[in-house]
Design an enzyme around this catalytic site. Structure first.
Site, PDB file in Angstrom:
ATOM      1  N   HIS A 103       8.741 -24.630   2.511  1.00 14.35           N
ATOM      2  CA  HIS A 103       8.333 -24.570   3.915  1.00 14.35           C
ATOM      3  C   HIS A 103       6.885 -25.020   4.091  1.00 14.35           C
ATOM      4  O   HIS A 103       6.001 -24.645   3.331  1.00 14.35           O
ATOM      5  CB  HIS A 103       8.508 -23.140   4.427  1.00 14.35           C
ATOM      6  CG  HIS A 103       8.289 -22.979   5.891  1.00 14.35           C
ATOM      7  ND1 HIS A 103       9.072 -23.608   6.837  1.00 14.35           N
ATOM      8  CD2 HIS A 103       7.368 -22.251   6.594  1.00 14.35           C
ATOM      9  CE1 HIS A 103       8.657 -23.270   8.050  1.00 14.35           C
ATOM     10  NE2 HIS A 103       7.625 -22.458   7.921  1.00 14.35           N
TER      11      HIS A 103
ATOM     12  N   ALA B 192      12.533 -16.576   0.955  1.00 12.29           N
ATOM     13  CA  ALA B 192      11.197 -16.676   0.367  1.00 12.29           C
ATOM     14  C   ALA B 192      10.287 -17.572   1.204  1.00 12.29           C
ATOM     15  O   ALA B 192      10.653 -18.693   1.560  1.00 12.29           O
ATOM     16  CB  ALA B 192      11.295 -17.204  -1.058  1.00 12.29           C
TER      17      ALA B 192
ATOM     18  N   PRO C  41       7.572 -19.432   0.533  1.00 16.52           N
ATOM     19  CA  PRO C  41       7.249 -20.784   0.065  1.00 16.52           C
ATOM     20  C   PRO C  41       8.476 -21.681  -0.096  1.00 16.52           C
ATOM     21  O   PRO C  41       8.332 -22.836  -0.506  1.00 16.52           O
ATOM     22  CB  PRO C  41       6.608 -20.527  -1.307  1.00 16.52           C
ATOM     23  CG  PRO C  41       6.385 -19.059  -1.402  1.00 16.52           C
ATOM     24  CD  PRO C  41       7.400 -18.427  -0.518  1.00 16.52           C
ATOM     25  N   GLU C  42       9.655 -21.155   0.207  1.00 15.23           N
ATOM     26  CA  GLU C  42      10.873 -21.952   0.029  1.00 15.23           C
ATOM     27  C   GLU C  42      11.506 -22.248   1.391  1.00 15.23           C
ATOM     28  O   GLU C  42      11.021 -23.094   2.124  1.00 15.23           O
ATOM     29  CB  GLU C  42      11.811 -21.243  -0.948  1.00 15.23           C
ATOM     30  CG  GLU C  42      11.167 -21.110  -2.341  1.00 15.23           C
ATOM     31  CD  GLU C  42      12.057 -20.468  -3.375  1.00 15.23           C
ATOM     32  OE1 GLU C  42      13.120 -21.036  -3.667  1.00 15.23           O
ATOM     33  OE2 GLU C  42      11.685 -19.396  -3.907  1.00 15.23           O
ATOM     34  N   MET C  43      12.567 -21.542   1.761  1.00  8.72           N
ATOM     35  CA  MET C  43      13.218 -21.835   3.045  1.00  8.72           C
ATOM     36  C   MET C  43      12.678 -20.974   4.179  1.00  8.72           C
ATOM     37  O   MET C  43      12.842 -21.302   5.353  1.00  8.72           O
ATOM     38  CB  MET C  43      14.734 -21.693   2.895  1.00  8.72           C
ATOM     39  CG  MET C  43      15.311 -22.712   1.928  1.00  8.72           C
ATOM     40  SD  MET C  43      17.045 -22.436   1.464  1.00  8.72           S
ATOM     41  CE  MET C  43      17.882 -22.897   2.974  1.00  8.72           C
TER      42      MET C  43
END
Length: 344
Positions: free
Chosen positions: A101, A143, A145-147
């Protein structure tokens, strides 16, 4: 009679390798080293990957595939599971640290492991914190830093689209409750079908001619050097092991990941390894040959020669398997009720 004797002698000679053992001896040696094949029959493979708590069905697989490719499961509406685990690229993203993201690199500089054959892992994530794919599938979606999508947002997006609601009902029954766990469980069913048998498996299953002479020599070295102490069983990895036990890892300071609370790190599968550069938990090594030499020094206390490393790599490339045929899905249409993409 003379012709028969000559032919028999040639066959016997061809079955004896350059390293002084027959193919049958090598097969026995491999099995005694803890190496196991993906079964030959589809029924046996299904028994291997199925879970009685979340049984595989054709409808679950198809729905799970849609959700796997669905970018609207992310906060931005741009990132899907396939973004970091690209099925066209060996199940990885091809970068050292996963990007999520707002173009955020993984804060621990962790590399995306392949999703292919991940069902064969004993645990999931580099620190082994998830016991199975159903649990693992929930993590990256939420998460930051992810989705970066809260579970309520995910459910709102999915249930706002009639196409998904209808397909969930068709898959699980009219009274189905579409919650975040069920969405993740359905993705996991699709992921459990991503098995890639290779000619290495053919060899372990008794087809002694499936590997060529150079690949067999590499397999023999792979065993003799001690690689099977961690890369064994059907998955050729997937268990928690101590890392850098014999020497310091050259790129140990790339990121801050130190393993689980006991310093253990999940051993990555070697299946399709030529397709999953870069290597190690932090993606510090881009050459498979160098990765073999690094493993020799850090894990085994060995200096693996260039020739031996090249031979082992030749074997490792025989682990590149046949991928399941996957047709890119057409996803359901958003509605006015579908929560809008959020880039913040």
């Amino acid at each position: 009679m003379k012709k028969f004797v000559l032919t028999s002698t040639l066959v016997l000679f061809s079955a004896v390798s350059m390293f002084g053992m027959t193919d049958s001896d090598l097969l026995e040696k491999a099995k005694n080293s803890g190496l196991k094949a993906i079964p030959k029959s589809e029924l046996e493979i299904l028994e291997l990957v199925d879970d009685s708590n979340n049984p595989i069905t054709a409808k679950k697989v198809e729905l799970g595939k849609k959700l796997y490719f669905e970018p609207r499961l992310s906060k931005s509406g741009l990132i899907s599971c396939n973004t970091c685990h690209n099925l066209a690229m060996g199940g990885v993203d091809g970068v050292s640290a996963a990007i999520g993201h707002k173009w955020t690199a993984n804060p621990h500089h962790l590399n995306s492991p392949t999703v292919y054959n991940s069902v064969l892992n004993k645990v999931q994530f580099w620190n082994g914190r998830s016991p199975h794919l159903e649990d693992q599938a929930q993590g990256p979606i939420q998460a930051g830093p992810e989705m970066a999508a809260p579970s309520k947002l995910v459910v709102s997006r999915v249930t706002s689209m009639k196409g998904y609601v209808d397909e969930f009902k068709d898959t699980y029954g009219e009274k189905v409750k579409i919650d975040f766990k069920l969405i993740a469980d359905t993705i996991a069913v699709f992921e459990r079908t991503l098995i890639t048998p290779s000619k290495y498996d053919d060899f372990l299953n008794g087809n002694l001619s499936s590997l060529n002479k150079e690949e067999k020599e590499g397999l023999n070295l792979f065993i003799d050097k001690g690689c099977t102490s961690c890369h064994n069983d059907i998955g050729l990895g997937g268990t928690m092991q101590p890392f850098a036990t014999a020497a310091k890892y050259e790129f140990a300071n790339l990121g801050d990941f130190k393993g689980d609370k006991n310093g253990m790190v999940k051993t990555p599968t070697l299946r399709n390894i030529e397709e999953t550069t870069p290597y190690f938990h932090n993606g510090g090594v881009w050459s498979l040959t160098k990765a073999v030499k690094v493993m020799g020094s850090t894990q085994l206390g060995l200096k693996i020669s260039d020739n031996d490393a090249k031979s082992i790599v030749t074997f490792l490339k025989s682990l590149t398997g046949e991928k399941p045929k996957i047709t890119y899905p057409i996803l359901p249409v958003s509605t006015e009720a579908t929560p809008k993409p959020d880039m913040n």
